[in-house]
Motif scaffolding. Structure first.
Motif, short mmCIF file in Angstrom:
data_model
loop_
_atom_site.label_atom_id
_atom_site.label_comp_id
_atom_site.label_asym_id
_atom_site.label_seq_id
_atom_site.Cartn_x
_atom_site.Cartn_y
_atom_site.Cartn_z
N LEU A 116 0.88 -1.29 0.00
CA LEU A 116 -0.02 -0.07 0.21
C LEU A 116 0.66 1.18 -0.01
O LEU A 116 0.55 2.36 -0.70
CB LEU A 116 -1.11 0.06 1.31
N TRP A 117 1.81 1.28 0.89
CA TRP A 117 2.83 2.27 0.72
C TRP A 117 3.54 2.62 -0.64
O TRP A 117 3.60 3.72 -1.24
CB TRP A 117 3.97 2.15 1.81
N ASP A 118 3.86 1.60 -1.15
CA ASP A 118 4.40 1.50 -2.56
C ASP A 118 3.33 2.18 -3.50
O ASP A 118 3.58 2.97 -4.52
CB ASP A 118 4.90 0.12 -3.13
N ALA A 119 2.33 1.57 -3.49
CA ALA A 119 1.17 2.09 -4.26
C ALA A 119 0.83 3.65 -4.26
O ALA A 119 0.88 4.33 -5.26
CB ALA A 119 -0.33 1.46 -4.09
N ALA A 120 0.89 4.09 -2.90
CA ALA A 120 0.70 5.79 -2.62
C ALA A 120 1.86 6.26 -3.32
O ALA A 120 1.88 7.48 -3.88
CB ALA A 120 0.56 5.79 -1.11
N LEU B 287 5.09 -1.37 -10.64
CA LEU B 287 5.35 -2.25 -9.63
C LEU B 287 5.80 -3.75 -10.13
O LEU B 287 5.30 -4.50 -10.56
CB LEU B 287 4.13 -2.60 -8.80
N PRO B 288 7.34 -3.81 -10.20
CA PRO B 288 8.01 -5.17 -10.71
C PRO B 288 7.62 -6.49 -9.76
O PRO B 288 7.50 -6.19 -8.69
CB PRO B 288 9.54 -4.61 -10.58
N LEU B 289 7.85 -7.37 -10.33
CA LEU B 289 7.65 -8.81 -9.68
C LEU B 289 8.65 -8.81 -8.54
O LEU B 289 8.16 -9.34 -7.39
CB LEU B 289 7.99 -9.82 -10.51
N GLU B 290 9.69 -8.00 -8.54
CA GLU B 290 10.73 -8.37 -7.59
C GLU B 290 10.18 -7.69 -6.20
O GLU B 290 10.56 -8.13 -5.04
CB GLU B 290 11.96 -8.01 -8.00
N GLU B 291 9.42 -6.72 -6.31
CA GLU B 291 9.08 -5.75 -5.20
C GLU B 291 8.38 -6.60 -3.86
O GLU B 291 8.68 -6.42 -2.93
CB GLU B 291 8.20 -4.48 -5.60
N PRO B 292 7.41 -7.21 -4.46
CA PRO B 292 6.58 -8.00 -3.19
C PRO B 292 7.58 -9.06 -2.40
O PRO B 292 7.65 -9.22 -1.33
CB PRO B 292 5.42 -8.71 -3.79
#
Length: 119
Positions: free
Chosen positions: A48-52, A76-81
């Motif tokens: 959620l922080w990334d989305a913001a 939002l790259p695959l590696e982020e989560p």
């Protein structure tokens, strides 16, 4: 293959932390449901922080030869989560490991003090 280097490195490091976790029973080998829930909650928070950050234009994917280039959502790259799950797991291992070390130091101090009292 270099496009998977970062993702592979994250998986290897998570595996190494799992070995540490298993050896000293810190997180998943101590309380698997609580560990899973804690990591999931942390992951959702950081996504959620990334989305913001993405919506506000602060965060962006950038380019690199070591990432897959696969996006789960715009910017939002695959590696982020995977990285965020690693970050949450690492935090739990560090906090619970430090707690275990401090408890062991206290037991040793109490044991040493008990021996001094008998002298």
């Amino acid at each position: 293959m270099t496009g998977f280097a970062y993702l592979a490195a994250l998986v290897v490091v998570i595996g190494c932390m799992a070995l540490i976790d298993a050896r000293w029973r810190l997180v998943f080998w101590r309380a698997p449901l609580a560990a899973g829930a804690t990591i999931a909650i942390g992951l959702v928070f950081f996504l959620l922080w990334d989305a913001a950050g993405i919506v506000s234009g602060v965060f962006f994917r950038g380019t690199s030869a070591i990432v897959t280039g696969i996006e789960l959502a715009p910017e939002l790259p695959l590696e982020e989560p995977v990285f965020l799950a690693f970050l949450c797991y690492l935090t739990l291992v560090l906090v619970l490991g430090a707690e275990r070390i401090l408890e062991a130091r206290e037991r040793r101090s109490a044991h040493a003090a008990g021996r001094e009292d008998r002298s």
